[in-house]
Design a protein around this motif. Structure first.
Motif, PDB file in Angstrom:
ATOM      1  N   SER A   9      30.125 101.712  12.239  1.00 57.16           N
ATOM      2  CA  SER A   9      29.779 100.851  11.100  1.00 57.16           C
ATOM      3  C   SER A   9      30.771  99.710  10.928  1.00 57.16           C
ATOM      4  O   SER A   9      30.422  98.627  10.470  1.00 57.16           O
ATOM      5  CB  SER A   9      29.746 101.686   9.822  1.00 57.16           C
ATOM      6  OG  SER A   9      30.971 102.398   9.684  1.00 57.16           O
ATOM      7  N   ARG A  10      32.043  99.972  11.250  1.00 61.70           N
ATOM      8  CA  ARG A  10      33.092  98.954  11.060  1.00 61.70           C
ATOM      9  C   ARG A  10      34.385  99.427  11.698  1.00 61.70           C
ATOM     10  O   ARG A  10      34.578 100.618  11.938  1.00 61.70           O
ATOM     11  CB  ARG A  10      33.322  98.700   9.568  1.00 61.70           C
ATOM     12  CG  ARG A  10      33.705  99.963   8.818  1.00 61.70           C
ATOM     13  CD  ARG A  10      33.796  99.723   7.332  1.00 61.70           C
ATOM     14  NE  ARG A  10      32.759 100.425   6.594  1.00 61.70           N
ATOM     15  CZ  ARG A  10      32.295 100.025   5.422  1.00 61.70           C
ATOM     16  NH1 ARG A  10      32.743  98.915   4.877  1.00 61.70           N
ATOM     17  NH2 ARG A  10      31.369 100.703   4.791  1.00 61.70           N
ATOM     18  N   ALA A  54      43.425  96.731  21.213  1.00 60.59           N
ATOM     19  CA  ALA A  54      42.105  96.910  21.832  1.00 60.59           C
ATOM     20  C   ALA A  54      40.972  96.448  20.916  1.00 60.59           C
ATOM     21  O   ALA A  54      39.796  96.572  21.280  1.00 60.59           O
ATOM     22  CB  ALA A  54      41.893  98.374  22.213  1.00 60.59           C
ATOM     23  N   ALA A  55      41.295  95.897  19.742  1.00 57.41           N
ATOM     24  CA  ALA A  55      40.246  95.594  18.751  1.00 57.41           C
ATOM     25  C   ALA A  55      39.181  94.639  19.306  1.00 57.41           C
ATOM     26  O   ALA A  55      37.984  94.875  19.141  1.00 57.41           O
ATOM     27  CB  ALA A  55      40.864  95.017  17.479  1.00 57.41           C
ATOM     28  N   GLY A  56      39.614  93.557  19.949  1.00 60.59           N
ATOM     29  CA  GLY A  56      38.651  92.583  20.479  1.00 60.59           C
ATOM     30  C   GLY A  56      37.702  93.242  21.470  1.00 60.59           C
ATOM     31  O   GLY A  56      36.478  93.103  21.384  1.00 60.59           O
ATOM     32  N   TRP A  57      38.288  93.984  22.391  1.00 60.27           N
ATOM     33  CA  TRP A  57      37.476  94.690  23.386  1.00 60.27           C
ATOM     34  C   TRP A  57      36.502  95.651  22.713  1.00 60.27           C
ATOM     35  O   TRP A  57      35.308  95.670  23.019  1.00 60.27           O
ATOM     36  CB  TRP A  57      38.390  95.466  24.354  1.00 60.27           C
ATOM     37  CG  TRP A  57      37.616  96.314  25.320  1.00 60.27           C
ATOM     38  CD1 TRP A  57      37.102  95.938  26.527  1.00 60.27           C
ATOM     39  CD2 TRP A  57      37.204  97.680  25.116  1.00 60.27           C
ATOM     40  NE1 TRP A  57      36.407  96.979  27.090  1.00 60.27           N
ATOM     41  CE2 TRP A  57      36.455  98.059  26.250  1.00 60.27           C
ATOM     42  CE3 TRP A  57      37.398  98.611  24.096  1.00 60.27           C
ATOM     43  CZ2 TRP A  57      35.902  99.336  26.384  1.00 60.27           C
ATOM     44  CZ3 TRP A  57      36.840  99.889  24.230  1.00 60.27           C
ATOM     45  CH2 TRP A  57      36.108 100.247  25.370  1.00 60.27           C
ATOM     46  N   GLY A  72      29.049  95.828  19.938  1.00 61.07           N
ATOM     47  CA  GLY A  72      28.063  94.897  19.395  1.00 61.07           C
ATOM     48  C   GLY A  72      28.531  94.214  18.120  1.00 61.07           C
ATOM     49  O   GLY A  72      27.717  93.848  17.272  1.00 61.07           O
ATOM     50  N   ASN A  73      29.840  94.054  17.978  1.00 55.56           N
ATOM     51  CA  ASN A  73      30.447  93.294  16.876  1.00 55.56           C
ATOM     52  C   ASN A  73      30.169  93.804  15.455  1.00 55.56           C
ATOM     53  O   ASN A  73      29.693  93.054  14.603  1.00 55.56           O
ATOM     54  CB  ASN A  73      30.080  91.813  16.979  1.00 55.56           C
ATOM     55  CG  ASN A  73      30.649  91.205  18.246  1.00 55.56           C
ATOM     56  OD1 ASN A  73      31.839  91.362  18.529  1.00 55.56           O
ATOM     57  ND2 ASN A  73      29.802  90.586  19.039  1.00 55.56           N
ATOM     58  N   PRO A  75      37.763  88.674  16.442  1.00 57.90           N
ATOM     59  CA  PRO A  75      36.659  87.767  16.109  1.00 57.90           C
ATOM     60  C   PRO A  75      37.124  86.659  15.165  1.00 57.90           C
ATOM     61  O   PRO A  75      38.117  86.816  14.462  1.00 57.90           O
ATOM     62  CB  PRO A  75      35.634  88.672  15.430  1.00 57.90           C
ATOM     63  CG  PRO A  75      36.346  89.925  15.081  1.00 57.90           C
ATOM     64  CD  PRO A  75      37.537  90.048  15.984  1.00 57.90           C
ATOM     65  N   ALA A  76      36.369  85.561  15.152  1.00 53.32           N
ATOM     66  CA  ALA A  76      36.755  84.386  14.353  1.00 53.32           C
ATOM     67  C   ALA A  76      36.544  84.602  12.852  1.00 53.32           C
ATOM     68  O   ALA A  76      36.980  83.785  12.056  1.00 53.32           O
ATOM     69  CB  ALA A  76      35.973  83.165  14.827  1.00 53.32           C
ATOM     70  N   ALA A  77      35.853  85.678  12.500  1.00 51.77           N
ATOM     71  CA  ALA A  77      35.650  85.975  11.075  1.00 51.77           C
ATOM     72  C   ALA A  77      35.949  87.447  10.832  1.00 51.77           C
ATOM     73  O   ALA A  77      35.799  88.276  11.730  1.00 51.77           O
ATOM     74  CB  ALA A  77      34.217  85.658  10.665  1.00 51.77           C
TER      75      ALA A  77
END
Ligand SMILES: [Zn+2]
Length: 346
Positions: A83-84, A97-100, A106-107, A167-169
């Protein structure tokens, strides 16, 4: 000051890719780290069938972490959606590893405190890889050799090798807005000193604290002064934060930390951590009472066991943190401010 000693829970740490349920619907995971501190703890909170799992921290941005996540997602997380992702602070073993992970999932939304998000983005943009002579000058001024200065400055490059972007946001965690995860209400507490605004999540109703690195059971969280804030006093910030925690979180709380074993009897541990820094200050004052010392001269007196370059850079930055703290308290002063600065107890 009588109180109960902190109690480390005698639970078998889960192997990478496995999980242990430490409270109903709350899973403890542990992944390996290639450092002297050889593991990091991560958590998953069940938000129900439809929502899936809320994850707390991502681990270091290296291949071994990705393999552990794949095993965890297919194994104890049962292939359900995420969920998040909540990230406690900008250090690479937590945000790396957050970006990966977010791309892999699926962001889903990312939750961080605004300060930690911005600091992580700054570091990921190469903020600490600067060639600015001010950085080298800072370490040289405190007596580091050319080689040690190189290692200390290399830290920014090492950071970039162990992170995978953000992520950018993002969703800023707010102090007054509870985060509801699967019907449980978590209140944000902010830990200062180890990182600028580390996120801890407290579920008062069930007596659970996701403490990240602010409270660890055996080791003390590293407190460092860096070139960016040369005269900062993070020891004071950390001690204030321990005081806040004592007021905000009851003693009989299940503390789920970022490293080592879960623990209870929080207040005893808060006292231990404060006492550790006070004892350090006494020793620093003693050494610097005999003769003025540079931070480079002081570091091996404080840390007598052999250290690898990584640990050495932490030791140097922590020795400086204690000197800055004593200078701020008026108990020491920089008595020589030539090419190499030296501090003396006053
Ligand atoms: Zn950590």
């Amino acid at each position: 000051m009588s109180r109960d000693a902190p109690h480390l829970l005698d639970l078998p740490p889960p192997a990478p890719g496995e999980a242990l349920e430490v409270a109903p619907g709350l899973l403890w995971m542990r992944f390996r780290l290639p450092f002297a501190l050889n593991h990091v703890n991560l958590y998953a909170v069940d938000e129900g069938e439809a929502e899936g799992w809320a994850l707390f921290d991502a681990g270091l941005g290296v291949e071994e972490t990705y393999a552990a996540w794949e095993a965890a997602l297919a194994g104890p997380l049962r292939g359900r959606r995420v969920s998040r992702l909540i990230v406690s602070h900008f250090h690479p073993d937590h945000v790396g590893a957050a970006g990966w992970l977010l791309r892999r999932l699926g962001n889903p939304p990312l939750h961080m405190t605004e300060t930690e998000y911005l600091f992580a983005r700054y570091m990921m943009a190469g903020g600490e890889t600067t060639e600015d002579p001010l950085y080298a000058g800072f370490y040289r001024r405190h007596g580091a050799t050319q080689e040690e200065t190189r290692i200390l400055i290399e830290r920014g490059h090492n950071y970039l090798r162990r992170v995978t972007g953000l992520p950018a946001a993002f969703h800023p965690l707010e102090r007054k807005v509870p985060l509801v995860l699967g019907g449980r209400s978590f209140r944000l507490l902010i830990g200062t000193g180890h990182a600028p605004a580390q996120a801890m999540l407290h579920c008062a109703e069930e007596g659970i604290l996701l403490a990240a690195d602010q409270v660890l059971g055996r080791i003390t969280p590293n407190i460092s002064v860096h070139a960016m804030e040369p005269e900062a006093d993070p020891v004071a910030r950390f001690l204030e934060s321990l005081e806040d925690l004592r007021g905000e979180v009851p003693d009989e709380t299940l503390v789920l930390p970022g490293h080592e074993q879960p623990l209870t009897r929080l207040h005893g541990r808060l006292e231990d951590l404060a006492a550790h820094h006070e004892a350090r200050c006494v020793v620093v004052r003693e050494f610097c009472g005999r003769e003025p010392l540079s931070v480079a001269e002081l570091t091996p007196l404080l840390f007598t066991r052999p250290l690898d370059p990584h640990q050495k850079s932490f030791a140097f930055a922590e020795a400086l943190a204690h000197v800055n703290h004593l200078v701020a308290r008026g108990e020491m002063a920089w008595v020589e401010k030539g090419e190499v600065w030296k501090a003396k107890a006053v």
